[in-house]
Design an enzyme around this catalytic site. Structure first.
Site, PDB file in Angstrom:
ATOM      1  N   TRP A 155       1.185   2.632  13.026  1.00  0.00           N
ATOM      2  CA  TRP A 155       1.080   3.385  11.784  1.00  0.00           C
ATOM      3  C   TRP A 155       1.813   4.713  11.872  1.00  0.00           C
ATOM      4  O   TRP A 155       1.696   5.540  10.990  1.00  0.00           O
ATOM      5  CB  TRP A 155      -0.396   3.596  11.428  1.00  0.00           C
ATOM      6  CG  TRP A 155      -1.022   2.360  10.867  1.00  0.00           C
ATOM      7  CD1 TRP A 155      -1.190   2.061   9.538  1.00  0.00           C
ATOM      8  CD2 TRP A 155      -1.523   1.229  11.592  1.00  0.00           C
ATOM      9  NE1 TRP A 155      -1.767   0.824   9.402  1.00  0.00           N
ATOM     10  CE2 TRP A 155      -1.989   0.284  10.637  1.00  0.00           C
ATOM     11  CE3 TRP A 155      -1.634   0.919  12.938  1.00  0.00           C
ATOM     12  CZ2 TRP A 155      -2.545  -0.930  11.010  1.00  0.00           C
ATOM     13  CZ3 TRP A 155      -2.185  -0.300  13.300  1.00  0.00           C
ATOM     14  CH2 TRP A 155      -2.634  -1.200  12.346  1.00  0.00           C
ATOM     15  N   CYS A 191      -1.493  -3.355   7.512  1.00  0.00           N
ATOM     16  CA  CYS A 191      -2.533  -4.224   6.969  1.00  0.00           C
ATOM     17  C   CYS A 191      -2.006  -5.345   6.088  1.00  0.00           C
ATOM     18  O   CYS A 191      -2.463  -6.493   6.196  1.00  0.00           O
ATOM     19  CB  CYS A 191      -3.588  -3.397   6.230  1.00  0.00           C
ATOM     20  SG  CYS A 191      -3.020  -2.565   4.734  1.00  0.00           S
ATOM     21  N   HIS A 249      -6.288  -1.004   1.365  1.00  0.00           N
ATOM     22  CA  HIS A 249      -6.378  -1.843   2.562  1.00  0.00           C
ATOM     23  C   HIS A 249      -6.349  -3.292   2.109  1.00  0.00           C
ATOM     24  O   HIS A 249      -6.931  -3.646   1.078  1.00  0.00           O
ATOM     25  CB  HIS A 249      -7.645  -1.549   3.359  1.00  0.00           C
ATOM     26  CG  HIS A 249      -7.780  -2.384   4.595  1.00  0.00           C
ATOM     27  ND1 HIS A 249      -6.751  -2.511   5.511  1.00  0.00           N
ATOM     28  CD2 HIS A 249      -8.792  -3.162   5.064  1.00  0.00           C
ATOM     29  CE1 HIS A 249      -7.129  -3.316   6.490  1.00  0.00           C
ATOM     30  NE2 HIS A 249      -8.361  -3.721   6.237  1.00  0.00           N
ATOM     31  N   ASP A 272     -10.355 -10.460   8.136  1.00  0.00           N
ATOM     32  CA  ASP A 272      -9.443  -9.321   8.251  1.00  0.00           C
ATOM     33  C   ASP A 272      -8.903  -9.271   9.670  1.00  0.00           C
ATOM     34  O   ASP A 272      -9.666  -9.160  10.634  1.00  0.00           O
ATOM     35  CB  ASP A 272     -10.192  -8.029   7.918  1.00  0.00           C
ATOM     36  CG  ASP A 272      -9.260  -6.828   7.764  1.00  0.00           C
ATOM     37  OD1 ASP A 272      -8.073  -6.961   8.108  1.00  0.00           O
ATOM     38  OD2 ASP A 272      -9.728  -5.768   7.317  1.00  0.00           O
ATOM     39  N   TYR A 443      -1.055   6.470   4.323  1.00  0.00           N
ATOM     40  CA  TYR A 443      -1.916   5.718   3.404  1.00  0.00           C
ATOM     41  C   TYR A 443      -3.245   5.372   4.046  1.00  0.00           C
ATOM     42  O   TYR A 443      -4.212   5.033   3.364  1.00  0.00           O
ATOM     43  CB  TYR A 443      -1.200   4.455   2.914  1.00  0.00           C
ATOM     44  CG  TYR A 443      -1.281   3.263   3.828  1.00  0.00           C
ATOM     45  CD1 TYR A 443      -2.262   2.284   3.660  1.00  0.00           C
ATOM     46  CD2 TYR A 443      -0.366   3.099   4.871  1.00  0.00           C
ATOM     47  CE1 TYR A 443      -2.338   1.185   4.502  1.00  0.00           C
ATOM     48  CE2 TYR A 443      -0.435   2.002   5.712  1.00  0.00           C
ATOM     49  CZ  TYR A 443      -1.421   1.046   5.523  1.00  0.00           C
ATOM     50  OH  TYR A 443      -1.497  -0.039   6.358  1.00  0.00           O
TER      51      TYR A 443
END
Length: 466
Positions: A155, A191, A249, A272, A443
């Protein structure tokens, strides 16, 4: 039970129809035939076949009644993934490519590369009849945190040793790269990439699956169902808690029965693969019954409290004083979990599925946001008399409310022009000291750089704005 029936015997050949049970183990099979004649038995290999979950079969746990939904959630090889924030939602196209060359083989290899298979192949194979088990294995294998899974997450802004997650537009290239590089994790995913690749794998294996986007998504790290935001007395954000709020997300929902929980919890299940928190020692999440999340049944496996907090956590603002004490400034129980979105069946439009996850805010049936036990089911409402209107604000809210307004559309590389509107909600004059600060934020809610700070002092008249 497996069965075989002789349909016909034209000439010197036999036509045989084979049937597998609805709960048969998915995967690769070797097919052979034994011929016995004159006291001797000979075995001949006829080849191989692959057995998958079957959402067209009434007795299969992944059975989906609607043909249109089967076309969308199993057969459709492209889709739309929604991103942005709750006020500015945009969509990107994605090629799932579940029918592309060698993708099925790669998806089965994902199962064979899992920690479960490496530890005990026989025990792993014996459970592959269950979409619950397969879903949990795949959820762990799409990320590489505990194994040599498909994608490595990153990220930060430097992706020079890999691929910027924003550059991907399909799953096929990612899965091919993982396979061709001898199962070395592909760099990099975030994600929506994790969710898109897992959607490809599940659809390829015959499990109806869709991609879900949750806006203002909570990442609660301590299990208290609250996202704690800390500021000093000058208004500067303090990196004290590991909690965060993501602009959006993305995860998956897969459709199957939950015999382990009771049929009431069947239907859409959250899975997830983005590595956020460990589940039973491994970075994975789900399957979590969407019905259990909505009803607040937090005792129901798997990972229901975590998913519940993603859509229902309170956002609590704290002011930290110099002596180390902290003061609760505001508790917002409406901010988290907005505009939960997925692609429509048969079109590229957006469908809001927020009401599948929670009751409308303010509805008398809405479960408490701060559970005290492990089982929350909204009780029948009791009638209450209407309360008179009052100009005095509730003790649960602030005396002064503020809202920023964007004066012109934001343009990359140009200044942003904002105005802050303050509203005095009390019948009294209020002296106000405004501490302004701005930061660049990912984000995922993590602050990267401070941009500026400023202070203003003013007096706001009773029930007036400025």
């Amino acid at each position: 039970m497996w069965s075989a029936v002789l349909e016909s015997s034209p000439g010197n050949s036999l036509r045989i129809i084979m049937s597998s049970p609805a709960n048969a183990i998915i995967g690769r099979y070797d097919l052979s035939v034994q011929i016995s004649a004159m006291g001797q038995t000979s075995t001949y290999s006829l080849g191989k076949f692959i057995l998958l979950f079957n959402p067209w079969c009434l007795d299969d746990e992944v059975y989906l009644a609607s043909e249109e939904e089967r076309k969308e959630y199993v057969l459709n090889d492209h889709g739309i993934i929604f991103m942005g924030n709750g006020k500015y939602i945009s969509g990107i196209g994605w090629n799932y490519g579940q029918f592309e060359n060698n993708i099925l083989n790669i998806c089965l290899n994902i199962l064979d590369r899992s920690l479960n298979y490496q530890k005990d192949p026989a025990a792993d194979h014996s459970q592959r009849h269950s979409p619950i088990y397969v879903g949990r294995v795949v959820s762990a294998m799409i990320n590489s945190n505990d194994d040599y899974g498909v994608l490595e997450g990153k990220w930060e802004k430097d992706f020079s040793d890999g691929v910027d997650p924003n550059s991907w537009n399909g799953s096929v290239e990612i899965l091919w790269k993982w396979y061709n590089d001898n199962y070395k994790p592909v760099k990099y995913g975030q994600c929506w990439v994790f969710a898109a690749v897992m959607c490809t794998v599940f659809r390829c294996l015959g499990i109806p699956t869709r991609v879900i986007t949750n806006f203002n998504s909570a990442h609660n790290t301590d299990g208290n169902m609250a996202i704690d935001m800390h500021y000093d007395t000058e208004g500067k954000f303090l990196e004290i808690s590991n909690d965060s709020i993501w602009n959006f997300h993305v995860w998956n929902e897969s459709w199957f029965m939950r015999r382990d929980l009771g049929l009431y919890y069947s239907g859409w299940q959250v899975l997830d693969s983005t590595p956020q928190e460990q589940s039973q020692g491994t970075y994975r999440c789900g399957p979590t019954s969407v019905i259990a999340v909505k009803e607040g049944d937090l005792h129901v496996g798997y990972d229901t409290p975590f998913v519940f907090s993603e859509v229902n956590a309170d956002r609590i603002t704290w002011v930290m004083h110099e002596d180390g004490s902290k003061e609760k400034a505001y508790n917002d129980n409406k901010y988290i979990g907005q505009n939960i979105s997925t692609k429509a069946v048969g079109s590229d439009s957006r469908v809001d599925v927020t009401n599948s996850y929670k009751y409308p805010e303010g509805n008398l049936y809405h479960p408490s946001h701060t559970p005290t036990g492990n089982h929350l089911r909204p009780s029948s409402p009791s009638p209450t008399p209407p309360r008179p209107r009052s100009s005095v604000p509730s003790s649960n809210g602030p005396d002064i409310s503020g809202k920023f307004k964007l004066l012109s559309p934001a343009v990359i590389g140009q200044d942003i022009h904002l105005i802050l509107n303050l509203q005095n909600l009390t019948p009294y004059h209020r002296p106000v000291k405004v501490n302004l600060s701005a930061s660049s934020v990912l984000y995922t809610g993590r602050r990267v750089n401070d941009i500026f700070t400023d202070q203003k002092s003013l007096i706001v008249s009773p029930n007036q704005g400025t």
